[in-house]
Motif scaffolding. Structure first.
Motif, short mmCIF file in Angstrom:
data_model
loop_
_atom_site.label_atom_id
_atom_site.label_comp_id
_atom_site.label_asym_id
_atom_site.label_seq_id
_atom_site.Cartn_x
_atom_site.Cartn_y
_atom_site.Cartn_z
N LYS A 299 0.82 -1.22 0.00
CA LYS A 299 0.00 0.00 0.00
C LYS A 299 0.85 1.27 0.00
N GLN A 300 2.13 1.14 0.31
CA GLN A 300 2.99 2.31 0.46
C GLN A 300 3.24 3.00 -0.88
N ALA A 301 3.10 4.32 -0.88
CA ALA A 301 3.39 5.08 -2.09
C ALA A 301 4.89 5.07 -2.36
N MET A 302 5.28 4.67 -3.57
CA MET A 302 6.70 4.60 -3.94
C MET A 302 6.95 5.20 -5.32
N GLN A 303 6.00 6.01 -5.78
CA GLN A 303 6.11 6.66 -7.08
C GLN A 303 6.22 5.62 -8.20
N VAL A 304 5.56 4.49 -7.99
CA VAL A 304 5.47 3.43 -9.00
C VAL A 304 4.00 3.02 -9.10
N MET A 305 3.28 3.56 -10.06
CA MET A 305 1.87 3.20 -10.26
C MET A 305 1.10 3.23 -8.94
N ASP A 306 1.27 4.32 -8.17
CA ASP A 306 0.65 4.38 -6.85
C ASP A 306 -0.87 4.37 -6.89
N ASP A 307 -1.44 4.67 -8.06
CA ASP A 307 -2.89 4.63 -8.19
C ASP A 307 -3.41 3.22 -8.42
N GLU A 308 -2.47 2.26 -8.53
CA GLU A 308 -2.85 0.85 -8.71
C GLU A 308 -2.08 -0.01 -7.69
N PRO A 309 -2.35 0.18 -6.39
CA PRO A 309 -1.52 -0.47 -5.36
C PRO A 309 -1.52 -1.99 -5.41
N PHE A 310 -2.57 -2.59 -5.95
CA PHE A 310 -2.64 -4.05 -5.94
C PHE A 310 -2.58 -4.65 -7.34
N SER A 311 -1.94 -3.94 -8.25
CA SER A 311 -1.82 -4.48 -9.61
C SER A 311 -0.60 -5.38 -9.71
N LEU A 312 -0.71 -6.39 -10.54
CA LEU A 312 0.37 -7.33 -10.77
C LEU A 312 1.58 -6.62 -11.37
N ARG A 313 1.35 -5.71 -12.30
CA ARG A 313 2.45 -5.03 -12.98
C ARG A 313 3.22 -4.14 -12.02
N ARG A 314 2.52 -3.49 -11.10
CA ARG A 314 3.21 -2.66 -10.10
C ARG A 314 4.11 -3.52 -9.23
N ALA A 315 3.59 -4.66 -8.79
CA ALA A 315 4.39 -5.57 -7.96
C ALA A 315 5.66 -5.98 -8.67
N GLU A 316 5.54 -6.32 -9.94
CA GLU A 316 6.70 -6.76 -10.71
C GLU A 316 7.71 -5.64 -10.90
N LYS A 317 7.23 -4.41 -11.09
CA LYS A 317 8.12 -3.27 -11.26
C LYS A 317 8.90 -2.98 -9.98
N ILE A 318 8.20 -2.99 -8.85
CA ILE A 318 8.86 -2.73 -7.56
C ILE A 318 9.88 -3.82 -7.26
N ARG A 319 9.51 -5.04 -7.51
CA ARG A 319 10.44 -6.16 -7.31
C ARG A 319 11.71 -5.97 -8.13
#
Length: 282
Positions: free
Chosen positions: A36-56
């Protein structure tokens, strides 16, 4: 010495790139991420698969693995509408574990206190509260199993799961499939335990170490009747005792720093390292 990691919330307001950069400088090899933490990576989609992969990918580029997700919520929130909403949110995070590259997602058990999940409440000690907790954890654990994930439970002295013995009871009643515990003695130490820390921490390890794939690093403080768990070195816990137990009982378990600010990280790590050095000498 155990390999070190950190809670992502230490760097609130930072971008994922900046967090990874600073953490790498401190020698961290693990992070426990709050999706849920804002990290300037698709913060408007906190539970998206693509966001998870980008942060990883951002953290892995700096040699930092995501050891687990922070799904902390009050599982027994007395407001049933809020309880259900947070449970559904936790289920979404369970589904994202594999995208983040981890099997682990952590939560506390919470309290039935009407306004504060971190305060004690007499209702927490009832058989009814325990049975309700088992039902909720079992439901979440079953979802975790389907996703090849593991639900990590973090006890706390003022919550429904308040003692290491209750941790053992939980595991005996529900089993180990998709379920484990976090090694965090600072949460379990009572005020009476502070005068007998070696025995108290040894008992905590006896109870929950067999079920603990992750350990936490912070402190224990009782002040004017209030119980808190501040950053390393600012409480009353004996870190030399904890380091010795980790070194002998859980040497391969990642140790995750909590409750510090970015400018306090170096001091916390210095205390941790010196505690391990002292443990090795003795």
């Amino acid at each position: 010495m155990n390999k070190l990691g950190f809670m992502s919330y230490i760097y609130l307001g930072w971008s994922a790139e900046a967090i990874a950069e600073d953490a790498c400088k401190h020698g961290f090899t693990y992070v426990q991420i709050d999706p849920k933490q804002a990290m300037q990576v698709m913060d408007d989609e906190p539970f998206s698969l693509r966001r998870a992969e980008k942060i990883r990918a951002i953290f892995e580029k700096k040699g930092i693995s995501i050891v687990g997700l922070s799904g902390y919520t009050n599982l027994l929130n007395p407001n049933l509408q809020k309880r259900e909403a947070k449970q559904k949110q936790l289920e979404k995070m369970i589904d994202l574990c594999s995208a983040y590259g981890t099997r682990y997602i952590a939560t506390e058990t919470g309290s039935l206190h009407p306004t504060n999940a971190w305060r004690d409440f007499e209702g927490n000690r009832t058989p009814e509260a325990w049975d309700e907790l088992l039902k909720i954890i079992d439901l979440l654990r079953n979802r975790a199993v389907k996703k090849d994930a593991v639900l990590l439970i973090e006890g706390f002295a003022l919550n429904v799961l308040a003692s290491p013995e209750q941790g053992v009871r939980l595991m005996e009643q529900l089993g180990t499939e998709g379920l484990a515990l976090i090694m965090d003695p600072f949460n379990y130490l009572t005020q009476e335990d502070l005068s007998r820390q070696e025995a108290a921490m040894s008992n905590i390890f006896d109870c929950i170490a067999p079920y603990s794939p992750i350990a936490h690093a912070k402190d224990t403080l009782y002040h004017e009747g209030v119980f808190t768990t501040p950053r390393v070195g600012t409480g009353q816990a004996d870190w030399h005792v904890y380091a010795a137990l980790l070194a002998t009982r859980l040497p391969d378990v990642p140790l995750i720093l909590e409750h510090a600010k970015p400018e306090e990280v170096a001091e916390c790590l210095d205390i941790i390292r010196k505690s391990f050095e002292s443990a090795v000498r003795t």
